[in-house]
Design a protein around this motif. Sequence first.
Motif, PDB file in Angstrom:
ATOM      1  N   TYR A 113       0.824  -1.205   0.000  1.00 31.98           N
ATOM      2  CA  TYR A 113       0.000   0.000   0.000  1.00 31.98           C
ATOM      3  C   TYR A 113       0.863   1.261   0.000  1.00 31.98           C
ATOM      4  O   TYR A 113       0.432   2.311  -0.486  1.00 31.98           O
ATOM      5  CB  TYR A 113      -0.941  -0.009   1.201  1.00 31.98           C
ATOM      6  CG  TYR A 113      -2.073  -0.987   1.049  1.00 31.98           C
ATOM      7  CD1 TYR A 113      -3.010  -0.821   0.041  1.00 31.98           C
ATOM      8  CD2 TYR A 113      -2.213  -2.077   1.894  1.00 31.98           C
ATOM      9  CE1 TYR A 113      -4.062  -1.712  -0.126  1.00 31.98           C
ATOM     10  CE2 TYR A 113      -3.261  -2.981   1.739  1.00 31.98           C
ATOM     11  CZ  TYR A 113      -4.175  -2.791   0.733  1.00 31.98           C
ATOM     12  OH  TYR A 113      -5.214  -3.675   0.572  1.00 31.98           O
ATOM     13  N   TRP A 225      -5.382   4.291   7.221  1.00 35.57           N
ATOM     14  CA  TRP A 225      -6.309   3.407   6.510  1.00 35.57           C
ATOM     15  C   TRP A 225      -5.598   2.160   5.982  1.00 35.57           C
ATOM     16  O   TRP A 225      -6.087   1.038   6.146  1.00 35.57           O
ATOM     17  CB  TRP A 225      -6.955   4.170   5.355  1.00 35.57           C
ATOM     18  CG  TRP A 225      -8.105   3.463   4.725  1.00 35.57           C
ATOM     19  CD1 TRP A 225      -9.410   3.487   5.110  1.00 35.57           C
ATOM     20  CD2 TRP A 225      -8.058   2.605   3.569  1.00 35.57           C
ATOM     21  NE1 TRP A 225     -10.178   2.703   4.279  1.00 35.57           N
ATOM     22  CE2 TRP A 225      -9.382   2.153   3.325  1.00 35.57           C
ATOM     23  CE3 TRP A 225      -7.032   2.190   2.724  1.00 35.57           C
ATOM     24  CZ2 TRP A 225      -9.688   1.299   2.274  1.00 35.57           C
ATOM     25  CZ3 TRP A 225      -7.345   1.322   1.673  1.00 35.57           C
ATOM     26  CH2 TRP A 225      -8.662   0.894   1.462  1.00 35.57           C
ATOM     27  N   THR A 226      -4.449   2.349   5.358  1.00 39.39           N
ATOM     28  CA  THR A 226      -3.736   1.194   4.797  1.00 39.39           C
ATOM     29  C   THR A 226      -3.171   0.299   5.888  1.00 39.39           C
ATOM     30  O   THR A 226      -3.086  -0.923   5.717  1.00 39.39           O
ATOM     31  CB  THR A 226      -2.596   1.661   3.871  1.00 39.39           C
ATOM     32  OG1 THR A 226      -1.744   2.581   4.577  1.00 39.39           O
ATOM     33  CG2 THR A 226      -3.139   2.352   2.644  1.00 39.39           C
ATOM     34  N   VAL A 229      -6.169  -1.776   6.840  1.00 36.20           N
ATOM     35  CA  VAL A 229      -6.566  -2.696   5.774  1.00 36.20           C
ATOM     36  C   VAL A 229      -5.535  -3.816   5.622  1.00 36.20           C
ATOM     37  O   VAL A 229      -5.888  -4.975   5.367  1.00 36.20           O
ATOM     38  CB  VAL A 229      -6.757  -1.920   4.453  1.00 36.20           C
ATOM     39  CG1 VAL A 229      -6.871  -2.871   3.268  1.00 36.20           C
ATOM     40  CG2 VAL A 229      -8.007  -1.053   4.544  1.00 36.20           C
ATOM     41  N   LEU A 246     -13.414  -5.133   3.987  1.00 37.15           N
ATOM     42  CA  LEU A 246     -12.774  -4.272   2.984  1.00 37.15           C
ATOM     43  C   LEU A 246     -13.792  -3.375   2.296  1.00 37.15           C
ATOM     44  O   LEU A 246     -13.505  -2.208   2.003  1.00 37.15           O
ATOM     45  CB  LEU A 246     -12.034  -5.125   1.945  1.00 37.15           C
ATOM     46  CG  LEU A 246     -10.747  -5.802   2.415  1.00 37.15           C
ATOM     47  CD1 LEU A 246     -10.157  -6.658   1.294  1.00 37.15           C
ATOM     48  CD2 LEU A 246      -9.725  -4.778   2.877  1.00 37.15           C
ATOM     49  N   SER A 250     -13.682   0.557   2.410  1.00 37.19           N
ATOM     50  CA  SER A 250     -13.564   1.254   1.127  1.00 37.19           C
ATOM     51  C   SER A 250     -14.630   2.337   0.990  1.00 37.19           C
ATOM     52  O   SER A 250     -14.355   3.425   0.469  1.00 37.19           O
ATOM     53  CB  SER A 250     -13.678   0.258  -0.030  1.00 37.19           C
ATOM     54  OG  SER A 250     -12.587  -0.644  -0.022  1.00 37.19           O
ATOM     55  N   THR A 430      -7.499  -4.161  -5.819  1.00 35.80           N
ATOM     56  CA  THR A 430      -8.717  -3.345  -5.881  1.00 35.80           C
ATOM     57  C   THR A 430      -8.670  -2.190  -4.881  1.00 35.80           C
ATOM     58  O   THR A 430      -9.068  -1.067  -5.203  1.00 35.80           O
ATOM     59  CB  THR A 430      -9.965  -4.206  -5.615  1.00 35.80           C
ATOM     60  OG1 THR A 430      -9.762  -4.968  -4.412  1.00 35.80           O
ATOM     61  CG2 THR A 430     -10.235  -5.148  -6.764  1.00 35.80           C
ATOM     62  N   THR A 431      -8.179  -2.456  -3.677  1.00 32.38           N
ATOM     63  CA  THR A 431      -8.086  -1.374  -2.698  1.00 32.38           C
ATOM     64  C   THR A 431      -7.016  -0.366  -3.103  1.00 32.38           C
ATOM     65  O   THR A 431      -7.172   0.842  -2.867  1.00 32.38           O
ATOM     66  CB  THR A 431      -7.795  -1.937  -1.297  1.00 32.38           C
ATOM     67  OG1 THR A 431      -6.752  -2.921  -1.378  1.00 32.38           O
ATOM     68  CG2 THR A 431      -9.026  -2.580  -0.710  1.00 32.38           C
ATOM     69  N   LEU A 434      -8.532   1.971  -5.600  1.00 25.25           N
ATOM     70  CA  LEU A 434      -9.349   2.993  -4.956  1.00 25.25           C
ATOM     71  C   LEU A 434      -8.469   4.119  -4.411  1.00 25.25           C
ATOM     72  O   LEU A 434      -8.804   5.307  -4.521  1.00 25.25           O
ATOM     73  CB  LEU A 434     -10.167   2.366  -3.824  1.00 25.25           C
ATOM     74  CG  LEU A 434     -11.052   3.304  -3.010  1.00 25.25           C
ATOM     75  CD1 LEU A 434     -12.132   3.923  -3.889  1.00 25.25           C
ATOM     76  CD2 LEU A 434     -11.676   2.560  -1.833  1.00 25.25           C
TER      77      LEU A 434
END
Length: 440
Positions: A113, A225-226, A229, A246, A250, A430-431, A434
Amino acid sequence: MSDSSASTTSIGEEEDGGRGGSETSSGEPERAAESGRRWRDVFWLFVFLVHLLAFGFALGLLGMNRFQEPDRLNIDRYRNITGWGGGNRTVEFGDRTVGRVRVDLTETFWPLYGLAGGVGTALAWAWLVLLGSRASQMMKLSVHILTTFLAVVSVLCFWGEHFFWGVAFAVGAGLQFLYVMSVMDRIPFTMLVLQKAVKMVWELPEVMRVAYAFVFVMLCWLVIWTFGVAGTISFSADDGARWWLLVVFSVSLFWTGAVLCNTVHAIVSGMVFLVLIHGGRGAPSMPPKPLLKALQYALTTSFGSICYGSLFTAAIRTLRWEIRGVRSKIGNNECLLCCVDFLFHLVETLVRFFNKYAYVQIAVNGKGFNHSARDAWELFQSTGVEALVAYDCSGAVLLMGSILGGLITGTCTAIWTHFKRDDRVIMVGTTAMLIGMILV
């Protein structure tokens, strides 16, 4: 940024024409607006702040639980799992041995990330710089390259045997191609609008510094946030539970990113409006420190309205673009046209209460979001500007640029993840996509 400048131009000209030169130069409307400003949509401000605190705590908890140790906070006891350790261990589920599994830690995915944040930031800053010098070329790149990139990502997903995502990106590429074909005749006008808006904003270097500063603010939130996650992906739950977590995180990130983006929108709108209404930055009637004043309003009395509008405007605006594109290409199929017309009128009704031009009214007059949205739309209808607004696709073109930035970020991160943890490519990719979209 372009949206705010273009819409502020219309509103600024209307205000200027309606008041007359003497009233504008006196500065009385500005003083009246300042004295009449009150805190608006306070409930949504409270919800947003509570949401930040709650999600920040949850993200920190999940990230810390598997940071350097497999179950530092002993959260796994709530799942009746014992005996976890580092590396490959025999795991007991109740009184039953499941087998040997690999235990992941937060730091397994956090560097991935970090790459996504770095790539997204580089793309965001490059996008801002290139818009000033190569606006037309950047817009054309967004429009024409996005379909190809979606198709390439779809092929990579099929190659990696992720069939659901391969189909999803293939459908996305098809919809993007159909939309571009349906609005191709509007692209030249859209380019003119964007070039005018970019030129106007680049004549105000202080608002560009605000945009760079908000990218940094977004990065600070992304660190938390990362971290959470990465801990979520390392969590010892099944894939279904991790995916639901997730999705929730998100949605939170999307709302936070939209709030920051629309805060910049309101700041730029207020600054551009002041320049237009006073006839230039060097005008004697120009208030001192206009940028600080716009920043103060956006982060205090108007922040609740920005939080409220950020929940809905993006989804409604995207739906409106797609329906307009489909509607213009239906032809003589009366049944399909009837269904699409019903959706079209439904969305048009929602647009009256949730449109991006509301942020200009919020910045200029300090109204609540719904009141601002209605006033902006009625202003367009009463002056005939609505036809130009409907013909303009600048918001869609800018969204294409954001999606392209997200795809590039997600692809770079997914490639690295493929070599490090092949079974987590889609979750991380996918994250990361975003993250790139929000930063750009």
